[in-house]
Design a protein around this motif. Structure first.
Motif, PDB file in Angstrom:
ATOM      1  N   MET A  99       0.416  -1.553  -0.043  1.00 52.02           N
ATOM      2  CA  MET A  99       0.333  -0.139   0.078  1.00 52.02           C
ATOM      3  C   MET A  99       0.813   1.403   0.260  1.00 52.02           C
ATOM      4  SD  MET A  99      -3.484   0.685  -0.003  1.00 52.02           S
ATOM      5  CE  MET A  99      -4.534   1.105   0.701  1.00 52.02           C
ATOM      6  N   GLN A 100       2.017   1.081   0.821  1.00 52.49           N
ATOM      7  CA  GLN A 100       2.853   2.318   1.226  1.00 52.49           C
ATOM      8  C   GLN A 100       3.474   2.873  -1.134  1.00 52.49           C
ATOM      9  OE1 GLN A 100       5.511   2.008   3.967  1.00 52.49           O
ATOM     10  NE2 GLN A 100       6.373   3.732   3.542  1.00 52.49           N
ATOM     11  N   ASN A 101       3.894   1.739  -1.232  1.00 52.64           N
ATOM     12  CA  ASN A 101       4.222   1.804  -2.869  1.00 52.64           C
ATOM     13  C   ASN A 101       3.630   2.315  -3.386  1.00 52.64           C
ATOM     14  OD1 ASN A 101       6.095   1.418  -4.422  1.00 52.64           O
ATOM     15  ND2 ASN A 101       5.821  -0.636  -4.805  1.00 52.64           N
ATOM     16  N   TYR A 102       2.844   2.124  -3.523  1.00 57.80           N
ATOM     17  CA  TYR A 102       1.246   2.761  -4.473  1.00 57.80           C
ATOM     18  C   TYR A 102       1.176   4.364  -4.133  1.00 57.80           C
ATOM     19  CZ  TYR A 102      -3.467   4.067  -6.233  1.00 57.80           C
ATOM     20  OH  TYR A 102      -4.484   4.871  -6.901  1.00 57.80           O
ATOM     21  N   PHE A 103       1.295   4.973  -2.089  1.00 59.18           N
ATOM     22  CA  PHE A 103       0.993   6.012  -2.005  1.00 59.18           C
ATOM     23  C   PHE A 103       2.189   6.726  -2.767  1.00 59.18           C
ATOM     24  CE2 PHE A 103      -2.159   5.081   1.050  1.00 59.18           C
ATOM     25  CZ  PHE A 103      -3.058   5.341   0.304  1.00 59.18           C
ATOM     26  N   SER A 104       3.482   6.309  -3.142  1.00 59.13           N
ATOM     27  CA  SER A 104       4.711   6.504  -3.308  1.00 59.13           C
ATOM     28  C   SER A 104       5.132   6.989  -4.642  1.00 59.13           C
ATOM     29  CB  SER A 104       5.796   6.159  -2.814  1.00 59.13           C
ATOM     30  OG  SER A 104       5.787   4.591  -3.473  1.00 59.13           O
ATOM     31  N   LYS A 105       4.025   6.054  -5.394  1.00 57.51           N
ATOM     32  CA  LYS A 105       3.836   6.109  -6.389  1.00 57.51           C
ATOM     33  C   LYS A 105       3.585   7.404  -7.496  1.00 57.51           C
ATOM     34  CE  LYS A 105       5.139   1.484  -8.184  1.00 57.51           C
ATOM     35  NZ  LYS A 105       4.205   0.531  -9.331  1.00 57.51           N
ATOM     36  N   VAL A 106       1.700   7.244  -6.797  1.00 61.83           N
ATOM     37  CA  VAL A 106       0.919   8.482  -6.513  1.00 61.83           C
ATOM     38  C   VAL A 106       1.703   9.876  -6.262  1.00 61.83           C
ATOM     39  CG1 VAL A 106      -1.621   9.614  -6.047  1.00 61.83           C
ATOM     40  CG2 VAL A 106      -1.096   6.715  -6.679  1.00 61.83           C
ATOM     41  N   LEU A 107       2.248   9.875  -5.691  1.00 63.06           N
ATOM     42  CA  LEU A 107       3.119  11.252  -4.568  1.00 63.06           C
ATOM     43  C   LEU A 107       4.188  11.451  -6.015  1.00 63.06           C
ATOM     44  CD1 LEU A 107       3.243  13.540  -2.847  1.00 63.06           C
ATOM     45  CD2 LEU A 107       5.189  11.871  -1.321  1.00 63.06           C
ATOM     46  N   LYS A 108       4.959  10.666  -6.329  1.00 65.66           N
ATOM     47  CA  LYS A 108       5.701  10.919  -7.709  1.00 65.66           C
ATOM     48  C   LYS A 108       5.290  11.511  -8.440  1.00 65.66           C
ATOM     49  CE  LYS A 108       8.956   7.743  -6.103  1.00 65.66           C
ATOM     50  NZ  LYS A 108       9.873   6.440  -6.709  1.00 65.66           N
ATOM     51  N   ARG A 109       3.884  11.080  -9.213  1.00 67.37           N
ATOM     52  CA  ARG A 109       2.865  11.316 -10.790  1.00 67.37           C
ATOM     53  C   ARG A 109       2.529  12.945 -10.169  1.00 67.37           C
ATOM     54  NH1 ARG A 109      -0.349   5.873 -11.347  1.00 67.37           N
ATOM     55  NH2 ARG A 109       0.854   4.643 -12.091  1.00 67.37           N
ATOM     56  N   LYS A 110       2.159  13.202  -9.437  1.00 68.35           N
ATOM     57  CA  LYS A 110       1.610  14.783  -8.293  1.00 68.35           C
ATOM     58  C   LYS A 110       2.907  15.179  -8.615  1.00 68.35           C
ATOM     59  CE  LYS A 110      -2.956  13.589  -6.087  1.00 68.35           C
ATOM     60  NZ  LYS A 110      -2.695  13.862  -4.774  1.00 68.35           N
ATOM     61  N   THR A 111       3.939  14.723  -8.137  1.00 67.60           N
ATOM     62  CA  THR A 111       5.091  15.888  -8.139  1.00 67.60           C
ATOM     63  C   THR A 111       5.907  16.105 -10.125  1.00 67.60           C
ATOM     64  OG1 THR A 111       5.947  14.845  -5.978  1.00 67.60           O
ATOM     65  CG2 THR A 111       7.300  16.516  -7.166  1.00 67.60           C
ATOM     66  N   VAL A 112       5.762  15.294 -10.648  1.00 72.17           N
ATOM     67  CA  VAL A 112       6.035  15.632 -11.658  1.00 72.17           C
ATOM     68  C   VAL A 112       4.893  16.564 -12.320  1.00 72.17           C
ATOM     69  CG1 VAL A 112       6.661  14.340 -14.305  1.00 72.17           C
ATOM     70  CG2 VAL A 112       7.403  12.822 -11.929  1.00 72.17           C
ATOM     71  N   PHE A 113       4.217  16.026 -12.402  1.00 75.47           N
ATOM     72  CA  PHE A 113       3.094  16.760 -13.062  1.00 75.47           C
ATOM     73  C   PHE A 113       2.650  18.272 -12.564  1.00 75.47           C
ATOM     74  CE2 PHE A 113       0.510  13.034 -13.844  1.00 75.47           C
ATOM     75  CZ  PHE A 113       0.530  13.430 -15.078  1.00 75.47           C
ATOM     76  N   LEU A 114       3.257  18.587 -11.614  1.00 77.97           N
ATOM     77  CA  LEU A 114       3.456  19.887 -10.319  1.00 77.97           C
ATOM     78  C   LEU A 114       4.836  20.847 -10.999  1.00 77.97           C
ATOM     79  CD1 LEU A 114       2.201  19.574  -6.700  1.00 77.97           C
ATOM     80  CD2 LEU A 114       1.245  20.877  -7.841  1.00 77.97           C
ATOM     81  N   MET A 115       5.845  20.363 -11.948  1.00 76.45           N
ATOM     82  CA  MET A 115       6.866  20.426 -11.422  1.00 76.45           C
ATOM     83  C   MET A 115       6.531  20.656 -13.375  1.00 76.45           C
ATOM     84  SD  MET A 115      10.177  17.741  -9.746  1.00 76.45           S
ATOM     85  CE  MET A 115      10.922  18.761 -11.238  1.00 76.45           C
ATOM     86  N   ILE A 116       5.462  19.931 -13.968  1.00 77.66           N
ATOM     87  CA  ILE A 116       6.259  20.054 -15.206  1.00 77.66           C
ATOM     88  C   ILE A 116       5.524  22.089 -15.183  1.00 77.66           C
ATOM     89  CG2 ILE A 116       4.879  19.337 -17.659  1.00 77.66           C
ATOM     90  CD1 ILE A 116       5.101  16.604 -17.047  1.00 77.66           C
ATOM     91  N   GLY A 117       3.685  21.591 -15.172  1.00 73.13           N
ATOM     92  CA  GLY A 117       2.917  22.141 -15.125  1.00 73.13           C
ATOM     93  C   GLY A 117       4.159  23.855 -14.830  1.00 73.13           C
ATOM     94  N   PHE A 118       4.501  23.570 -13.695  1.00 70.60           N
ATOM     95  CA  PHE A 118       5.057  24.960 -12.927  1.00 70.60           C
ATOM     96  C   PHE A 118       6.097  25.430 -14.205  1.00 70.60           C
ATOM     97  CE2 PHE A 118       8.899  26.510 -11.338  1.00 70.60           C
ATOM     98  CZ  PHE A 118       8.547  28.213 -10.553  1.00 70.60           C
ATOM     99  N   ALA A 119       6.977  24.526 -14.662  1.00 68.21           N
ATOM    100  CA  ALA A 119       7.765  24.976 -15.525  1.00 68.21           C
ATOM    101  C   ALA A 119       7.115  25.100 -17.250  1.00 68.21           C
ATOM    102  CB  ALA A 119       8.035  23.457 -16.260  1.00 68.21           C
ATOM    103  N   LEU A 120       5.820  25.075 -17.598  1.00 72.78           N
ATOM    104  CA  LEU A 120       5.171  25.507 -18.517  1.00 72.78           C
ATOM    105  C   LEU A 120       4.235  27.022 -18.060  1.00 72.78           C
ATOM    106  CD1 LEU A 120       2.999  22.366 -19.279  1.00 72.78           C
ATOM    107  CD2 LEU A 120       5.084  23.640 -21.135  1.00 72.78           C
ATOM    108  N   ILE A 121       4.455  27.488 -17.235  1.00 69.27           N
ATOM    109  CA  ILE A 121       3.986  28.439 -16.893  1.00 69.27           C
ATOM    110  C   ILE A 121       5.024  29.835 -16.746  1.00 69.27           C
ATOM    111  CG2 ILE A 121       2.673  30.001 -14.652  1.00 69.27           C
ATOM    112  CD1 ILE A 121       1.350  27.098 -14.156  1.00 69.27           C
ATOM    113  N   MET A 122       6.339  28.925 -15.981  1.00 68.57           N
ATOM    114  CA  MET A 122       6.625  29.203 -15.960  1.00 68.57           C
ATOM    115  C   MET A 122       7.868  30.873 -17.302  1.00 68.57           C
ATOM    116  SD  MET A 122       7.443  30.879 -13.642  1.00 68.57           S
ATOM    117  CE  MET A 122       9.617  31.460 -13.747  1.00 68.57           C
TER     118      MET A 122
END
Length: 152
Positions: A1-24
């Motif tokens: 279960m913890q492995n699933y949450f870490s994958k979701v957290l990594k995806r959210k982080t990647v999407f946030l970083m991509i979104g931030f880069a696009l906005i910049m």
């Protein structure tokens, strides 16, 4: 279960970083478009004389020298503040056959500007410095001063 949450957290982080880069990137692109260089000319009282020469079909129609401060101020004011376009100036004079040369003679310097139209757009070109957008009304105002030469 913890492995699933870490994958979701990594995806959210990647999407946030991509979104931030696009906005910049969008902010940088907009600021570049908004803050294009403006044509910065000397104050009209710093211009001692002004020479104007019109070319039609590559032939000069004659040069005039203007020392009237009011007329110099009208031309400098009409030209000043035009925004730079993405084209560069790589010649002494425009490649067009019809243009007006304006030489602003100052105490220690002479600035040469060329006015012309192309595809229903109006431009001011300073050789080897840049090409700036203008408009029809400003160009007409400047050409009127050239045609007033017999009143000088």
């Amino acid at each position: 279960m913890q492995n699933y949450f870490s994958k979701v957290l990594k995806r959210k982080t990647v999407f946030l970083m991509i979104g931030f880069a696009l906005i910049m990137m969008a902010i940088i692109a907009i600021s570049i478009l908004i803050n294009r260089d403006k044509l910065d000319l000397p104050a009209p009282d710093k211009v001692q004389t002004m020479e104007m020469e019109q070319f039609n079909e590559g032939s000069s129609l004659g040069a005039i020298m203007i020392s009237d401060k009011r007329r110099i101020a009208n031309v400098v004011t009409a030209l000043n503040g035009s925004r730079k376009v993405w084209r560069s100036s790589v010649n002494d004079y425009p490649t067009q056959q019809n243009y007006l040369i304006i030489r602003l003679n100052q105490k220690d310097e002479m600035r040469t500007l060329c006015l012309y139209s192309e595809n229903e757009s109006y431009y001011i070109e300073e050789p080897y410095v840049g090409v700036y957008s203008s408009n029809r009304l400003k160009s007409v105002e400047i050409y009127k001063i050239y045609t007033e030469k017999e009143n000088e």
